[in-house]
Design an enzyme around this catalytic site. Structure first.
Site, mmCIF file in Angstrom:
data_model
loop_
_atom_site.group_PDB
_atom_site.id
_atom_site.type_symbol
_atom_site.label_atom_id
_atom_site.label_comp_id
_atom_site.label_asym_id
_atom_site.label_seq_id
_atom_site.Cartn_x
_atom_site.Cartn_y
_atom_site.Cartn_z
ATOM 1 N N HIS A 107 0.729 -1.235 -0.020
ATOM 2 C CA HIS A 107 0.065 -0.059 -0.109
ATOM 3 C C HIS A 107 1.034 1.309 -0.031
ATOM 4 C CE1 HIS A 107 -3.413 2.533 1.212
ATOM 5 N NE2 HIS A 107 -2.561 3.000 1.940
ATOM 6 N N GLU A 108 1.860 1.278 0.978
ATOM 7 C CA GLU A 108 2.878 2.364 0.751
ATOM 8 C C GLU A 108 3.518 2.548 -0.312
ATOM 9 O OE1 GLU A 108 2.209 4.561 2.984
ATOM 10 O OE2 GLU A 108 0.761 3.288 4.533
ATOM 11 N N HIS B 251 1.500 4.203 -3.163
ATOM 12 C CA HIS B 251 1.340 5.793 -2.978
ATOM 13 C C HIS B 251 2.584 6.482 -3.466
ATOM 14 C CE1 HIS B 251 -2.105 6.556 -0.277
ATOM 15 N NE2 HIS B 251 -1.679 5.772 0.570
ATOM 16 N N GLU C 289 -6.458 6.327 -1.298
ATOM 17 C CA GLU C 289 -6.169 5.206 -0.496
ATOM 18 C C GLU C 289 -6.894 3.898 -1.149
ATOM 19 O OE1 GLU C 289 -4.775 5.305 2.281
ATOM 20 O OE2 GLU C 289 -4.200 7.168 2.157
#
Length: 268
Positions: free
Chosen positions: A134-135, A138, A195
């Protein structure tokens, strides 16, 4: 002045599009990596200097190992899908910081921090991979620069309104309405979209890295169980836990199918 501000706003929006390679969609981004990355790297270094970085432990080594595998998987996907060189300028770095906060974050250009407080939720290497994917996503999708771009447009809109409205009372009402309206109607949905996008991209690259994407929904069930009262989704920067669990469960089969294209048929 009003016409000039609005014209500038439109020109910025029209000329500042960049395509997200993972979604194929245009994004609002008028801050180039050459401008954003040095600022992010300097801020990251400053953060590390003023916080307790954990080194030499098995947990710290795991954070680095997972990060490297996820970043390598992302590069493989980008190269295979016609985007060689996309990661030029990225400087991946993964640090574990001693802090009870249940969080992790990534700055533009690939500078990532995990707090020790999130490790009881991740539980194992695959759980770390869910958060790491997820990070990393980003960073891959330039979400930091997009947030900066949206914030700039929000400020320009406020300035244009204040210049156009001459009456003090009306201007005060405008500022109140604009502040709340642009936050709930623009900035928060923009953040939730990022997100959700990072969840989906992250699921895909964690699978290519050999981690089981089915575990993503399980992590968010643990996060939900550990969390307190959350605000309504429309007032939050993030989708609700239930929304994320539902999305991740639905997307896991497609992530496995994508991983199979890279020869990955079993998962950690």
């Amino acid at each position: 002045m009003k016409k000039l501000s609005l014209t500038f706003l439109v020109l910025m929006a029209v000329t500042a599009c960049k395509t997200n390679p993972f979604t194929g969609k245009s994004t609002l981004n008028f801050y180039p990596n050459s401008q954003v990355f040095p600022m992010a790297f300097a801020e990251y270094d400053q953060f590390l200097e003023s916080n307790k970085v954990v080194t030499g432990t098995s947990e710290a080594q795991m954070i680095t190992r997972v990060g490297q595998r996820i970043a390598s998987a992302a590069e493989r996907w980008l190269d295979a899908n016609g985007h060689p060189g996309y990661l030029n300028g990225y400087q991946w770095e993964y640090n574990l910081v001693n802090d009870e906060t249940v969080n992790a974050w990534c700055m533009p250009g690939g500078k990532i921090v995990f707090y020790t407080g999130i490790l009881p939720i991740t539980q194992n290497e695959t759980g770390v991979a869910v958060v790491m994917g997820h990070e990393v996503a980003h960073a891959l999708a330039d979400h930091g620069a997009q947030r900066m771009s949206a914030g700039t447009l929000q400020q320009i809109g406020a300035v244009a309104g204040n210049v156009a409205i001459k009456d003090d009372e009306t201007r005060g009402l405008f500022n109140q309405a604009y502040g709340v309206g642009s936050q709930i109607g623009l900035m928060l949905p923009f953040s939730r979209k990022h997100e959700t996008e990072a969840d989906r991209i992250g699921l895909q690259i964690m699978a290519i890295a050999g981690y089981n994407p089915d575990e993503a929904a399980e992590l968010w069930r643990r996060m939900k169980a550990a969390g307190g009262e959350a605000p309504p989704e429309f007032m939050s920067t993030h989708p609700s836990n239930d929304t994320r669990i539902s999305n991740l469960t639905a997307w896991a089969p497609a992530a496995k199918a994508e991983a199979r294209k890279f020869g990955v048929t079993s998962f950690k």
